[in-house]
Design a protein around this motif. Structure first.
Motif, short mmCIF file in Angstrom:
data_model
loop_
_atom_site.label_atom_id
_atom_site.label_comp_id
_atom_site.label_asym_id
_atom_site.label_seq_id
_atom_site.Cartn_x
_atom_site.Cartn_y
_atom_site.Cartn_z
N ARG A 54 0.83 -1.21 0.00
CA ARG A 54 0.00 0.00 0.00
C ARG A 54 0.86 1.25 0.00
O ARG A 54 0.35 2.36 0.06
CB ARG A 54 -0.94 -0.01 1.21
N GLY A 55 2.13 1.11 -0.03
CA GLY A 55 3.03 2.24 -0.21
C GLY A 55 3.41 2.98 1.05
O GLY A 55 4.11 3.97 0.98
N ARG A 56 2.95 2.52 2.22
CA ARG A 56 3.34 3.19 3.45
C ARG A 56 4.68 2.63 3.91
O ARG A 56 4.95 1.47 3.78
CB ARG A 56 2.27 2.98 4.53
N THR A 57 5.49 3.47 4.47
CA THR A 57 6.81 3.04 4.90
C THR A 57 6.69 1.95 5.94
O THR A 57 6.00 2.09 6.94
CB THR A 57 7.59 4.23 5.48
N ASN A 58 7.36 0.85 5.70
CA ASN A 58 7.36 -0.27 6.62
C ASN A 58 8.45 -0.13 7.66
O ASN A 58 8.22 -0.30 8.85
CB ASN A 58 7.60 -1.57 5.83
N TYR A 59 9.62 0.14 7.16
CA TYR A 59 10.80 0.12 8.03
C TYR A 59 11.89 0.99 7.42
O TYR A 59 12.07 0.98 6.20
CB TYR A 59 11.31 -1.30 8.18
N VAL A 60 12.59 1.72 8.26
CA VAL A 60 13.77 2.47 7.85
C VAL A 60 14.84 2.24 8.92
O VAL A 60 14.56 2.43 10.11
CB VAL A 60 13.48 3.98 7.72
N VAL A 61 16.00 1.82 8.54
CA VAL A 61 17.05 1.55 9.51
C VAL A 61 17.45 2.85 10.22
O VAL A 61 17.44 3.94 9.62
CB VAL A 61 18.27 0.89 8.83
N ASP A 62 17.76 2.75 11.48
CA ASP A 62 18.04 3.94 12.31
C ASP A 62 19.15 4.81 11.73
O ASP A 62 19.09 6.04 11.81
CB ASP A 62 18.42 3.51 13.73
N SER A 63 20.14 4.18 11.13
CA SER A 63 21.31 4.94 10.68
C SER A 63 21.01 5.89 9.51
O SER A 63 21.82 6.78 9.23
CB SER A 63 22.43 3.97 10.26
N VAL A 64 19.86 5.74 8.87
CA VAL A 64 19.53 6.62 7.74
C VAL A 64 18.26 7.43 7.99
O VAL A 64 17.85 8.22 7.13
CB VAL A 64 19.40 5.84 6.42
N LYS A 65 17.61 7.24 9.13
CA LYS A 65 16.39 7.99 9.42
C LYS A 65 16.67 9.49 9.39
O LYS A 65 17.68 9.96 9.91
CB LYS A 65 15.84 7.59 10.79
N GLY A 66 15.75 10.20 8.74
CA GLY A 66 15.92 11.64 8.61
C GLY A 66 16.78 12.05 7.43
O GLY A 66 16.83 13.23 7.08
N ARG A 67 17.44 11.09 6.81
CA ARG A 67 18.29 11.39 5.64
C ARG A 67 17.80 10.70 4.37
O ARG A 67 17.89 11.27 3.29
CB ARG A 67 19.74 10.95 5.92
N PHE A 68 17.31 9.49 4.50
CA PHE A 68 16.84 8.71 3.36
C PHE A 68 15.32 8.63 3.38
O PHE A 68 14.71 8.48 4.44
CB PHE A 68 17.38 7.29 3.39
N THR A 69 14.72 8.67 2.19
CA THR A 69 13.27 8.53 2.05
C THR A 69 12.97 7.53 0.96
O THR A 69 13.51 7.64 -0.15
CB THR A 69 12.63 9.88 1.70
N ILE A 70 12.08 6.59 1.26
CA ILE A 70 11.65 5.62 0.26
C ILE A 70 10.26 6.01 -0.23
O ILE A 70 9.41 6.43 0.56
CB ILE A 70 11.66 4.18 0.82
N SER A 71 10.06 5.89 -1.55
CA SER A 71 8.76 6.23 -2.12
C SER A 71 8.52 5.34 -3.32
O SER A 71 9.42 4.64 -3.80
CB SER A 71 8.69 7.70 -2.51
N ARG A 72 7.29 5.39 -3.82
CA ARG A 72 6.91 4.50 -4.91
C ARG A 72 6.01 5.22 -5.89
O ARG A 72 5.11 5.96 -5.49
CB ARG A 72 6.21 3.27 -4.33
N ASP A 73 6.23 5.01 -7.16
CA ASP A 73 5.35 5.47 -8.22
C ASP A 73 4.53 4.27 -8.66
O ASP A 73 5.03 3.39 -9.35
CB ASP A 73 6.18 6.04 -9.37
N ASN A 74 3.26 4.24 -8.26
CA ASN A 74 2.44 3.06 -8.55
C ASN A 74 2.22 2.85 -10.04
O ASN A 74 2.16 1.72 -10.52
CB ASN A 74 1.10 3.18 -7.84
#
Length: 116
Positions: A54-74
């Motif tokens: 459904r495109g909601r963020t599942n998990y982001v590793v702590d070391s990249v939180k606030g710096r990396f963003t995951i997204s999807r073009d359906n």
């Protein structure tokens, strides 16, 4: 079968940005989760960020939180990893990964090198 093709890696200075893309094709309707892993030299492969279908963020590793963003073009079934404020420790081969009910799939990987 699912095919995954990554692009967007390269060499960047510390503090810079890159955007990785992963284009999925084949049986994309069977994908339950999709995301990014990375493997640095001499280290184990680790998960970076994942999305559920459904495109909601599942998990982001702590070391990249606030710096990396995951997204999807359906519409294109493409997953992106926007990487900002890159650090030398982010240097790794980044792999796209997709899970179905039967198995997981991997892309060929794209190299990200961050110079200090």
């Amino acid at each position: 079968q699912v095919q995954l093709v990554e692009s967007g890696g390269g060499l960047v200075q510390a503090g810079g940005s890159l955007r990785l893309s992963c284009a999925a094709s084949g049986s994309t309707g069977s994908i339950d989760a999709i995301g990014w892993y990375r493997q640095a030299p001499g280290k184990q492969r680790e998960v970076v960020a994942t999305l559920n279908t459904r495109g909601r963020t599942n998990y982001v590793v702590d070391s990249v939180k606030g710096r990396f963003t995951i997204s999807r073009d359906n519409a294109k079934y493409t997953v992106y990893l926007q990487m900002n404020s890159l650090k030398p420790e982010d240097t790794a081969v980044y792999y796209c990964n997709a899970w179905t009910a039967v198995r997981q799939y991997w892309g060929q990987g794209t190299q990200v090198t961050v110079s200090s």
